[in-house]
Design an enzyme around this catalytic site. Structure first.
Site, PDB file in Angstrom:
ATOM      1  N   ARG A 280     113.670 -44.485 -66.632  1.00 50.90           N
ATOM      2  CA  ARG A 280     112.397 -44.183 -67.290  1.00 50.90           C
ATOM      3  C   ARG A 280     112.496 -42.799 -67.872  1.00 50.90           C
ATOM      4  O   ARG A 280     112.810 -41.843 -67.174  1.00 50.90           O
ATOM      5  CB  ARG A 280     111.252 -44.162 -66.270  1.00 50.90           C
ATOM      6  CG  ARG A 280     110.873 -45.470 -65.751  1.00 50.90           C
ATOM      7  CD  ARG A 280     109.479 -45.454 -65.148  1.00 50.90           C
ATOM      8  NE  ARG A 280     109.177 -44.337 -64.263  1.00 50.90           N
ATOM      9  CZ  ARG A 280     107.994 -44.149 -63.713  1.00 50.90           C
ATOM     10  NH1 ARG A 280     106.998 -44.982 -63.977  1.00 50.90           N
ATOM     11  NH2 ARG A 280     107.771 -43.152 -62.925  1.00 50.90           N
TER      12      ARG A 280
ATOM     13  N   THR B 295     107.904 -39.845 -71.596  1.00 52.56           N
ATOM     14  CA  THR B 295     107.141 -40.955 -72.195  1.00 52.56           C
ATOM     15  C   THR B 295     106.915 -42.099 -71.212  1.00 52.56           C
ATOM     16  O   THR B 295     106.086 -42.966 -71.463  1.00 52.56           O
ATOM     17  CB  THR B 295     107.921 -41.530 -73.390  1.00 52.56           C
ATOM     18  OG1 THR B 295     109.146 -42.097 -72.883  1.00 52.56           O
ATOM     19  CG2 THR B 295     108.260 -40.473 -74.419  1.00 52.56           C
TER      20      THR B 295
ATOM     21  N   ASP C 187     110.076 -41.502 -54.915  1.00 55.28           N
ATOM     22  CA  ASP C 187     111.118 -41.992 -55.828  1.00 55.28           C
ATOM     23  C   ASP C 187     112.123 -42.842 -55.027  1.00 55.28           C
ATOM     24  O   ASP C 187     112.894 -42.314 -54.221  1.00 55.28           O
ATOM     25  CB  ASP C 187     111.825 -40.808 -56.496  1.00 55.28           C
ATOM     26  CG  ASP C 187     112.750 -41.279 -57.611  1.00 55.28           C
ATOM     27  OD1 ASP C 187     112.544 -40.857 -58.755  1.00 55.28           O
ATOM     28  OD2 ASP C 187     113.674 -42.083 -57.323  1.00 55.28           O
TER      29      ASP C 187
ATOM     30  N   ASP D   5     115.934 -41.929 -55.399  1.00 53.38           N
ATOM     31  CA  ASP D   5     116.293 -40.692 -54.700  1.00 53.38           C
ATOM     32  C   ASP D   5     116.325 -40.908 -53.194  1.00 53.38           C
ATOM     33  O   ASP D   5     117.208 -40.392 -52.497  1.00 53.38           O
ATOM     34  CB  ASP D   5     115.305 -39.571 -55.041  1.00 53.38           C
ATOM     35  CG  ASP D   5     115.542 -39.023 -56.450  1.00 53.38           C
ATOM     36  OD1 ASP D   5     116.657 -39.220 -56.983  1.00 53.38           O
ATOM     37  OD2 ASP D   5     114.618 -38.411 -57.008  1.00 53.38           O
TER      38      ASP D   5
HETATM   39  C1  PRP Z   1     112.275 -46.480 -61.052  1.00 56.60           C
HETATM   40  C2  PRP Z   1     112.229 -47.830 -60.379  1.00 56.60           C
HETATM   41  C3  PRP Z   1     112.021 -48.765 -61.538  1.00 56.60           C
HETATM   42  C4  PRP Z   1     111.164 -47.943 -62.474  1.00 56.60           C
HETATM   43  C5  PRP Z   1     109.758 -48.427 -62.341  1.00 56.60           C
HETATM   44  O1  PRP Z   1     113.516 -46.256 -61.593  1.00 56.60           O
HETATM   45  O2  PRP Z   1     113.358 -48.129 -59.612  1.00 56.60           O
HETATM   46  O3  PRP Z   1     113.222 -49.152 -62.186  1.00 56.60           O
HETATM   47  O4  PRP Z   1     111.260 -46.592 -62.036  1.00 56.60           O
HETATM   48  O5  PRP Z   1     108.969 -47.783 -63.255  1.00 56.60           O
HETATM   49  P1  PRP Z   1     108.216 -48.541 -64.432  1.00 56.60           P
HETATM   50  O6  PRP Z   1     107.617 -49.781 -63.833  1.00 56.60           O
HETATM   51  O7  PRP Z   1     107.185 -47.544 -64.855  1.00 56.60           O
HETATM   52  O8  PRP Z   1     109.205 -48.845 -65.510  1.00 56.60           O
HETATM   53  P2  PRP Z   1     113.899 -44.854 -62.280  1.00 56.60           P
HETATM   54  O9  PRP Z   1     113.619 -44.875 -63.734  1.00 56.60           O
HETATM   55  O10 PRP Z   1     113.302 -43.744 -61.488  1.00 56.60           O
HETATM   56  O11 PRP Z   1     115.477 -44.863 -62.168  1.00 56.60           O
HETATM   57  P3  PRP Z   1     116.409 -44.854 -60.864  1.00 56.60           P
HETATM   58  O12 PRP Z   1     116.324 -46.229 -60.252  1.00 56.60           O
HETATM   59  O13 PRP Z   1     117.743 -44.569 -61.452  1.00 56.60           O
HETATM   60  O14 PRP Z   1     115.925 -43.788 -59.921  1.00 56.60           O
HETATM   61  N1  URA Z   2     109.631 -45.229 -59.586  1.00 56.34           N
HETATM   62  C1  URA Z   2     109.698 -44.836 -58.294  1.00 56.34           C
HETATM   63  O1  URA Z   2     110.786 -44.737 -57.717  1.00 56.34           O
HETATM   64  N2  URA Z   2     108.555 -44.564 -57.658  1.00 56.34           N
HETATM   65  C2  URA Z   2     107.356 -44.683 -58.237  1.00 56.34           C
HETATM   66  O2  URA Z   2     106.328 -44.442 -57.569  1.00 56.34           O
HETATM   67  C3  URA Z   2     107.307 -45.090 -59.589  1.00 56.34           C
HETATM   68  C4  URA Z   2     108.470 -45.361 -60.242  1.00 56.34           C
END
Ligand code: PRP
Ligand code: URA
Length: 212
Positions: free
Chosen positions: A107, A111, A203, A206
């Site tokens: 994400r 944005t 997160d 993380d």
């Molecule tokens: C997180 C999560 C989803 C996304 C959800 O990933 O694992 O993929 O955010 O958000 P959305 O519904 O608003 O699209 P992130 O982009 O943080 O990446 P990561 O898994 O690499 O930490």
């Molecule tokens: N992605 C995450 O990992 N946590 C949230 O709360 C939203 C998006």
């Protein structure tokens, strides 16, 4: 949130118990990873209630009988990277031979728009039952785009599983993809101004991988 025919929220006491530990900021990486896996396994069982079984002939020590099995080779798992990786073993507990594809999405933190950076899927995925998995369904952007990417590559039988869903994201996916069953273990209250789920768990990537 409206009632959607394609949305299934689990209400199992054991899932509630485990999600409460998952949310706790004092839960460390190892336990967090184990809980994600355990909850995913429970969700996989529940989501397969309506699966199409095939008849097989089995010889017991006493007689020959017709029994019913899930065609296991017909299942594939597609985690949305990174955090979806944490759910793969949970589905593998039920379907150990399921092939795994990967879709990379992040994400944009400004944005909140998802960006696809990787996609590698097993041959023949278009004829399999695909579990698309991601622990967090926040705005729904990542899930919507990942579903569109799978459909574009011919997948016809997809189910999406997330551990925590925000009403905004669940509605977005349910409306954009009314043909896709959406399973969330827990429906949370809302998103905050940064697109994080409240009360949520922070997160997920993380916490799974210890990157922060
Ligand atoms: C997180 C999560 C989803 C996304 C959800 O990933 O694992 O993929 O955010 O958000 P959305 O519904 O608003 O699209 P992130 O982009 O943080 O990446 P990561 O898994 O690499 O930490
Ligand atoms: N992605 C995450 O990992 N946590 C949230 O709360 C939203 C998006």
């Amino acid at each position: 949130m409206k009632n959607y025919k394609n949305v299934f929220v689990f209400d199992h006491p054991l899932i509630k118990h485990k999600v409460s530990i998952l949310r706790d900021k004092n839960t460390g990486m190892k336990e967090f990873r184990e809980l994600i896996e355990e909850i995913t396994t429970m969700m996989t069982y529940e989501s397969m209630r309506n699966v199409q079984l095939v008849p097989v002939t089995v010889e017991t020590p006493l007689e020959v009988t017709t029994q019913y099995r899930v065609p296991e080779e017909s299942v594939a798992i597609v985690p949305i990277l990174r955090a979806g990786l944490g759910m793969v073993n949970g589905v593998h507990k039920v379907f150990p031979t399921a092939r795994v594809g990967h879709i990379g999405m992040y994400r944009d933190e400004q944005t909140l728009e998802p960006q696809e950076y990787y996609c590698k899927l097993p041959d023949g995925i278009e004829n399999k039952t695909v579990f698309l998995v991601d622990p967090m369904l926040a705005t729904g952007g990542s899930a919507c785009d990942a579903l569109a990417a799978l459909k574009k590559r011919g997948c016809k039988n997809i189910r999406f599983m997330a551990i925590i869903g925000a009403p905004e994201g669940v509605s977005k996916v349910a409306e954009a993809h009314p043909d896709i069953p959406v399973y969330v273990s827990t429906l949370d209250r809302q998103l905050n101004e940064n697109g994080y789920i409240l009360p949520g768990l922070g997160d997920a990537g993380d916490r799974l991988f210890g990157t922060k």
